[in-house]
Design a protein around this motif. Structure first.
Motif, PDB file in Angstrom:
ATOM      1  N   LEU A   5      18.333  19.973   9.674  1.00  0.00           N
ATOM      2  CA  LEU A   5      18.158  21.372  10.035  1.00  0.00           C
ATOM      3  C   LEU A   5      18.950  21.602  11.316  1.00  0.00           C
ATOM      4  O   LEU A   5      18.711  20.915  12.320  1.00  0.00           O
ATOM      5  N   ALA A  89      20.701  31.413  14.073  1.00  0.00           N
ATOM      6  CA  ALA A  89      21.268  30.998  12.792  1.00  0.00           C
ATOM      7  C   ALA A  89      20.692  29.614  12.506  1.00  0.00           C
ATOM      8  O   ALA A  89      20.754  28.729  13.364  1.00  0.00           O
ATOM      9  N   THR A  90      20.118  29.436  11.325  1.00  0.00           N
ATOM     10  CA  THR A  90      19.501  28.173  10.964  1.00  0.00           C
ATOM     11  C   THR A  90      20.019  27.757   9.592  1.00  0.00           C
ATOM     12  O   THR A  90      19.997  28.551   8.658  1.00  0.00           O
ATOM     13  N   VAL A  91      20.480  26.516   9.512  1.00  0.00           N
ATOM     14  CA  VAL A  91      21.059  25.998   8.281  1.00  0.00           C
ATOM     15  C   VAL A  91      20.397  24.665   7.957  1.00  0.00           C
ATOM     16  O   VAL A  91      20.176  23.849   8.855  1.00  0.00           O
ATOM     17  N   ILE A  93      20.978  21.263   5.657  1.00  0.00           N
ATOM     18  CA  ILE A  93      22.034  20.547   4.948  1.00  0.00           C
ATOM     19  C   ILE A  93      21.474  19.232   4.422  1.00  0.00           C
ATOM     20  O   ILE A  93      20.857  18.472   5.190  1.00  0.00           O
TER      21      ILE A  93
END
Length: 100
Positions: A5, A89-91, A93
């Motif tokens: 994250l 902004a949160t991604v 992967i």
């Protein structure tokens, strides 16, 4: 397969609300969460783009572990304060370890 994250705080508008977020987020069950890197833990330098107030990378053992943490009642409550405190902004992967 592990999941990472990447949470970027682009701008802080309400520092008090951000402190509330941090206090509540600390009560979320950690599951397999492990903080890998944070701009609070060491040096950081924006190499491209506009930069950010802060960045954190959290490792989970799996995608499902990450989503269970993110969707937990405790983190859901905390997230409301975080999102009201500024721009983020949160991604998430998923990645083999080590990446090839």
């Amino acid at each position: 397969m592990a999941a990472y994250l990447i949470m970027t705080r682009i701008r802080t508008d309400d520092p008090a609300r951000l402190e509330t977020y941090a206090a509540i987020a600390a009560t979320a069950p950690p599951g397999s969460a492990r903080l890998v890197a944070s701009t609070k833990a060491g040096r950081s330098r924006t190499l491209e783009g506009n930069g950010a107030d802060a960045v954190a990378i959290i490792r989970f053992d799996s995608w499902d572990d990450a989503m269970a943490w993110y969707d937990s009642p405790e983190y859901t409550e905390a997230r409301q304060h975080r999102l009201a405190s500024g721009e983020f902004a949160t991604v998430l992967i998923e990645a083999d370890e080590p990446c090839r």
